[in-house]
Design an enzyme around this catalytic site. Structure first.
Site, short mmCIF file in Angstrom:
data_model
loop_
_atom_site.label_atom_id
_atom_site.label_comp_id
_atom_site.label_asym_id
_atom_site.label_seq_id
_atom_site.Cartn_x
_atom_site.Cartn_y
_atom_site.Cartn_z
N ASN A 9 0.87 -1.18 0.00
CA ASN A 9 0.00 0.00 0.00
C ASN A 9 0.89 1.22 0.00
O ASN A 9 1.51 1.55 1.01
CB ASN A 9 -0.90 -0.02 1.25
CG ASN A 9 -1.74 1.24 1.35
OD1 ASN A 9 -1.74 2.09 0.46
ND2 ASN A 9 -2.47 1.37 2.45
N LYS A 11 0.03 4.15 -0.17
CA LYS A 11 -0.68 5.33 0.36
C LYS A 11 -0.44 6.51 -0.59
O LYS A 11 -0.37 6.32 -1.80
CB LYS A 11 -0.27 5.58 1.81
CG LYS A 11 -0.60 4.36 2.68
CD LYS A 11 -0.73 4.65 4.13
CE LYS A 11 -1.25 3.43 4.88
NZ LYS A 11 -1.42 3.66 6.30
N HIS A 93 -15.98 20.77 -5.28
CA HIS A 93 -17.26 20.49 -5.95
C HIS A 93 -18.31 20.21 -4.88
O HIS A 93 -18.03 19.59 -3.86
CB HIS A 93 -17.10 19.29 -6.89
CG HIS A 93 -18.27 19.14 -7.81
ND1 HIS A 93 -19.49 18.62 -7.39
CD2 HIS A 93 -18.43 19.44 -9.13
CE1 HIS A 93 -20.33 18.63 -8.41
NE2 HIS A 93 -19.71 19.12 -9.48
N GLU A 95 -20.58 18.16 -4.68
CA GLU A 95 -20.77 16.74 -4.37
C GLU A 95 -19.76 16.28 -3.32
O GLU A 95 -20.06 15.44 -2.48
CB GLU A 95 -20.67 15.92 -5.66
CG GLU A 95 -21.89 16.15 -6.56
CD GLU A 95 -21.64 15.89 -8.03
OE1 GLU A 95 -20.56 15.36 -8.37
OE2 GLU A 95 -22.54 16.23 -8.83
N GLU A 163 -21.55 27.08 -9.33
CA GLU A 163 -22.47 25.98 -9.63
C GLU A 163 -23.58 25.94 -8.58
O GLU A 163 -23.39 25.39 -7.48
CB GLU A 163 -21.73 24.65 -9.59
CG GLU A 163 -20.66 24.51 -10.64
CD GLU A 163 -20.38 23.05 -10.97
OE1 GLU A 163 -20.27 22.74 -12.15
OE2 GLU A 163 -20.32 22.23 -10.04
N GLY A 169 -27.22 18.63 -12.73
CA GLY A 169 -27.85 17.37 -13.15
C GLY A 169 -29.36 17.37 -13.12
O GLY A 169 -29.99 16.32 -13.22
N SER A 208 -26.27 22.01 -15.48
CA SER A 208 -27.20 21.75 -16.59
C SER A 208 -26.92 22.59 -17.83
O SER A 208 -27.83 23.02 -18.53
CB SER A 208 -28.66 21.95 -16.13
OG SER A 208 -29.00 20.98 -15.15
O1 G3H Z 1 -19.05 19.69 -12.48
C1 G3H Z 1 -20.06 19.78 -13.18
C2 G3H Z 1 -21.31 20.17 -12.62
O2 G3H Z 1 -21.61 19.49 -11.44
C3 G3H Z 1 -22.44 20.26 -13.58
O3 G3H Z 1 -23.01 19.01 -13.87
P1 G3H Z 1 -24.18 18.94 -15.00
O4 G3H Z 1 -23.68 19.67 -16.20
O5 G3H Z 1 -24.36 17.48 -15.25
O6 G3H Z 1 -25.38 19.58 -14.39
#
Ligand code: G3H
Length: 248
Positions: A9, A11, A93, A95, A163, A169, A208
């Site tokens: 590993n 790391k 990001h 997410e 964003e 999305g 989007s």
């Molecule tokens: O990093 C990209 C964004 O999260 C936009 O994602 P999207 O174009 O699928 O809405």
């Protein structure tokens, strides 16, 4: 009968030059009755992508660790990304902020690591739907910008991506007036902090973006491009977006 396994590993250590040791291992243990595994940092597609990309196309990563190396199983250092011939790394990001609890301070540390590795950090910021509906979008975004952007940022080593979380999305985008309002506020904040150099930092809109709405978004003031998710997966979708940007 179960075969024995010797698993290494690394790391968050090693670069492509380190891969030479794998040849030595293979040579030294050619006739070993054991399985041998070496768990390396996850360069994944970056080296092959960097080899394939030509002309104006460069490669980026989607995250990096804030430290240059160390015992961080599964993580990747900015220097490793640069070593794999990438040029950009996305940090912060939504997410990752959501799934991993990344704070502005951590995002800033990652962006600093990216810049120290000669990468351009794409720092993502954006409000939730609840924050937008509560009228808090601008203060939230301003706070994220102030907390996530390193002091040594320039137009070469920083890109900011706005964003709105609720647009990612979902097929929904803010009005063009809302995008313009946020980007104008971001530009103003960057100039207030970095002086004239704040005008060199690119501001992307993300969420989007599609071939159908790209031209309108790119015609909005202070929008310097887009961070595209789903529509970047197919050339037939991404290419017209790039063309729209070129024509804006
Ligand atoms: O990093 C990209 C964004 O999260 C936009 O994602 P999207 O174009 O699928 O809405």
């Amino acid at each position: 009968m179960r075969r024995k396994l010797a698993a290494g590993n690394w790391k968050m250590n090693g670069t492509q030059a380190s891969l030479a040791m794998l040849e030595k291992l293979a040579s030294d243990h050619r006739d070993s009755p054991c399985d041998i595994a070496v768990c390396v940092p996850s360069y994944l597609l970056i080296p092959a992508a960097a080899t394939t990309a030509t002309g104006p196309v460069r490669i980026g990563a989607q995250d990096c660790h804030a430290a240059p190396k160390g015992a961080y199983t599964g993580d990747i250092a900015a220097g490793m990304i640069a070593d794999a011939a990438a040029s950009y790394v996305i940090v912060g990001h939504s997410e990752r902020r959501d799934a991993y609890g990344e704070t502005d301070a951590l995002v800033r540390a990652k962006a600093e690591a990216a810049q120290a590795a000669q990468l351009t950090a794409i720092v993502c910021i954006g409000e939730s739907l609840a924050q937008r509906e509560a009228g808090e979008a601008l203060p939230i975004i301003g706070s994220q910008l102030a907390g996530s952007v390193p002091d040594d940022s320039t137009g070469d080593n920083l890109v900011v991506a706005y964003e709105p979380i609720w647009a990612i999305g979902t097929g929904k985008i803010p009005t063009l007036e809302q995008i313009a309002e946020v980007h104008s506020a971001l530009r103003e904040a960057l100039v207030a902090r970095f002086g004239a150099a704040g005008n060199d930092i690119r501001l992307l809109y993300g969420g989007s973006v599609k071939p159908e709405n790209a031209a309108d978004i790119f015609a909005t003031s202070d929008v310097d491009g887009a961070l595209v998710g789903g529509a970047s997966l197919k050339a037939e979708d991404f290419s017209p977006i790039i063309t729209a940007l070129a024509n804006s």
